[in-house]
Enzyme design. Structure first.
Site, PDB file in Angstrom:
ATOM      1  N   HIS A 136      35.888 -58.689 -64.509  1.00 45.06           N
ATOM      2  CA  HIS A 136      35.788 -58.567 -65.966  1.00 45.06           C
ATOM      3  C   HIS A 136      35.955 -57.121 -66.436  1.00 45.06           C
ATOM      4  O   HIS A 136      35.649 -56.171 -65.700  1.00 45.06           O
ATOM      5  CB  HIS A 136      34.424 -59.070 -66.441  1.00 45.06           C
ATOM      6  CG  HIS A 136      34.146 -60.486 -66.063  1.00 45.06           C
ATOM      7  ND1 HIS A 136      32.873 -61.005 -65.953  1.00 45.06           N
ATOM      8  CD2 HIS A 136      34.980 -61.521 -65.747  1.00 45.06           C
ATOM      9  CE1 HIS A 136      32.931 -62.268 -65.593  1.00 45.06           C
ATOM     10  NE2 HIS A 136      34.208 -62.622 -65.456  1.00 45.06           N
ATOM     11  N   LYS A 175      30.379 -48.825 -65.915  1.00 41.97           N
ATOM     12  CA  LYS A 175      29.238 -49.589 -65.392  1.00 41.97           C
ATOM     13  C   LYS A 175      28.649 -48.875 -64.196  1.00 41.97           C
ATOM     14  O   LYS A 175      29.360 -48.507 -63.265  1.00 41.97           O
ATOM     15  CB  LYS A 175      29.691 -50.995 -64.978  1.00 41.97           C
ATOM     16  CG  LYS A 175      30.253 -51.812 -66.136  1.00 41.97           C
ATOM     17  CD  LYS A 175      30.929 -53.081 -65.703  1.00 41.97           C
ATOM     18  CE  LYS A 175      31.571 -53.772 -66.894  1.00 41.97           C
ATOM     19  NZ  LYS A 175      32.430 -54.904 -66.496  1.00 41.97           N
ATOM     20  N   TYR A 233      22.718 -53.490 -64.007  1.00 39.84           N
ATOM     21  CA  TYR A 233      23.685 -52.437 -64.281  1.00 39.84           C
ATOM     22  C   TYR A 233      23.578 -51.910 -65.707  1.00 39.84           C
ATOM     23  O   TYR A 233      23.235 -52.648 -66.624  1.00 39.84           O
ATOM     24  CB  TYR A 233      25.115 -52.893 -63.971  1.00 39.84           C
ATOM     25  CG  TYR A 233      25.567 -54.218 -64.534  1.00 39.84           C
ATOM     26  CD1 TYR A 233      25.072 -55.418 -64.044  1.00 39.84           C
ATOM     27  CD2 TYR A 233      26.524 -54.271 -65.524  1.00 39.84           C
ATOM     28  CE1 TYR A 233      25.504 -56.637 -64.533  1.00 39.84           C
ATOM     29  CE2 TYR A 233      26.986 -55.485 -66.008  1.00 39.84           C
ATOM     30  CZ  TYR A 233      26.460 -56.652 -65.513  1.00 39.84           C
ATOM     31  OH  TYR A 233      26.913 -57.862 -66.008  1.00 39.84           O
ATOM     32  N   ASP A 241      35.954 -67.978 -65.139  1.00 34.94           N
ATOM     33  CA  ASP A 241      36.496 -67.132 -64.065  1.00 34.94           C
ATOM     34  C   ASP A 241      37.498 -67.872 -63.192  1.00 34.94           C
ATOM     35  O   ASP A 241      38.279 -67.254 -62.481  1.00 34.94           O
ATOM     36  CB  ASP A 241      35.352 -66.559 -63.221  1.00 34.94           C
ATOM     37  CG  ASP A 241      34.638 -65.435 -63.964  1.00 34.94           C
ATOM     38  OD1 ASP A 241      33.536 -65.033 -63.530  1.00 34.94           O
ATOM     39  OD2 ASP A 241      35.184 -64.961 -64.983  1.00 34.94           O
TER      40      ASP A 241
END
Ligand SMILES: Cc1cn([C@H]2C[C@H](O)[C@@H](COP(=O)(O)OP(=O)(O)O[C@H]3O[C@H](C)C(=O)[C@H](O)[C@H]3O)O2)c(=O)[nH]c1=O
Length: 187
Positions: free
Chosen positions: A62, A72, A132, A170
Site C-alpha cells: 500500500h 512509515k 507504525y 489486496d
C-alpha cells in the site's frame, strides 16, 4: 540506536539499544533529534496498529498518493513479520525493486519506509501486531496499492500464494506495469 541503510539506501533498518536487567528490558524506540540527524526532517502525525491472527497474513502493498504520501516507521510489537518496501519512484535506479527485513517483538527492529515506496508485510507467527508511525494522515481518497505477488517485483514471500491470508482489496491490486507515475525520483 543503530541506523543501517538497506540495498535501496532511502530505506533504513533501525535497531534501538536495549537495556536489559533482571526485570526485562528498556528501549528508547523513537527520538526525534536522532531521527532528524540520521534520516531527515519528518514529522509523524498518526500512530497505527494492526493485529493479524494467522501466520501468512499479507497486508499490502500500500501507499498514499501525493500530496498525502506517507513515510512509515514500522515495528513489530508482538509476534514476527517480514516487512517489505518497494521503490515506485519513476526514474529511480531501483524502480520496482524491493527490500525486506524481519521485524519481531524479540529483535525490536524498525524499518523506515519513505514516501515514494509501497509498503507491505507478511506475518511469520500467529497473533502478530504491527505498530507504525506515519508522516501524514490516512486519506481513503489517496489510498492506493500494488499487487503483493506481482512477479515483476521479485519478492520472495514466506507464504505459498494459495495459502496467504489477504483482504479482498489486496487480492485485486494492480501490477507494477499498470501503475501510473505517481512519484518522481530525485537524486
Ligand atoms: C490504514 C488505515 C485504515 N483505516 C481503516 C480503513 C478500513 O476500514 C480499515 C482497514 O484498512 P486496511 O484494510 O487498508 O488496513 P491494512 O490492510 O492493514 O492497510 C495498511 O497496511 C499496510 C501494511 C500499510 O502500510 C498501510 O498503513 C495500510 O494500508 O481501517 C483507518 O481508519 N486508518 C488508517 O490509517
Amino acid at each position: 540506536m543503530q541506523f543501517e541503510r538497506m540495498a535501496i539506501p532511502e530505506v533504513v533498518l533501525i535497531t534501538p539499544k536495549r537495556f536489559g536487567d533482571s526485570r526485562g528490558y528498556f528501549m528508547e524506540t523513537f527520538k526525534a533529534s536522532l531521527f532528524q540527524s540520521e534520516i531527515g526532517d519528518f514529522t509523524f502525525v498518526q500512530d497505527n496498529r494492526s493485529f493479524s491472527a494467522e501466520t501468512g497474513t499479507v497486508r499490502g502493498l500500500h501507499f498514499q498518493l501525493n500530496p498525502r504520501a506517507q513515510g512509515k516507521l514500522v515495528s513489530c510489537t508482538a509476534g514476527a513479520l517480514l516487512d517489505v518496501a518497494v521503490d515506485i519512484r519513476s526514474g529511480s535506479p531501483t524502480y520496482g525493486q524491493a527490500v525486506s527485513a524481519e521485524l519481531t517483538a524479540e529483535n525490536g527492529r524498525q524499518l523506515w519506509v519513505p514516501p515514494g515506496f509501497a509498503h507491505g508485510f507478511c506475518t511469520l507467527a500467529p497473533d502478530t501486531v504491527i505498530s507504525y508511525k506515519v508522516t501524514d494522515y490516512y486519506s481513503p481518497d489517496h489510498d492506493r496499492g500494488l499487487l503483493w505477488n506481482d512477479p515483476a517485483l521479485g519478492i520472495i514471500w514466506p507464504v505459498e500464494e494459495g495459502k496467504a491470508v489477504l483482504s479482498d482489496k489486496d487480492q485485486k491490486q494492480p501490477r507494477l506495469a499498470e501503475l501510473q507515475a505517481h512519484f518522481t525520483y530525485t537524486a
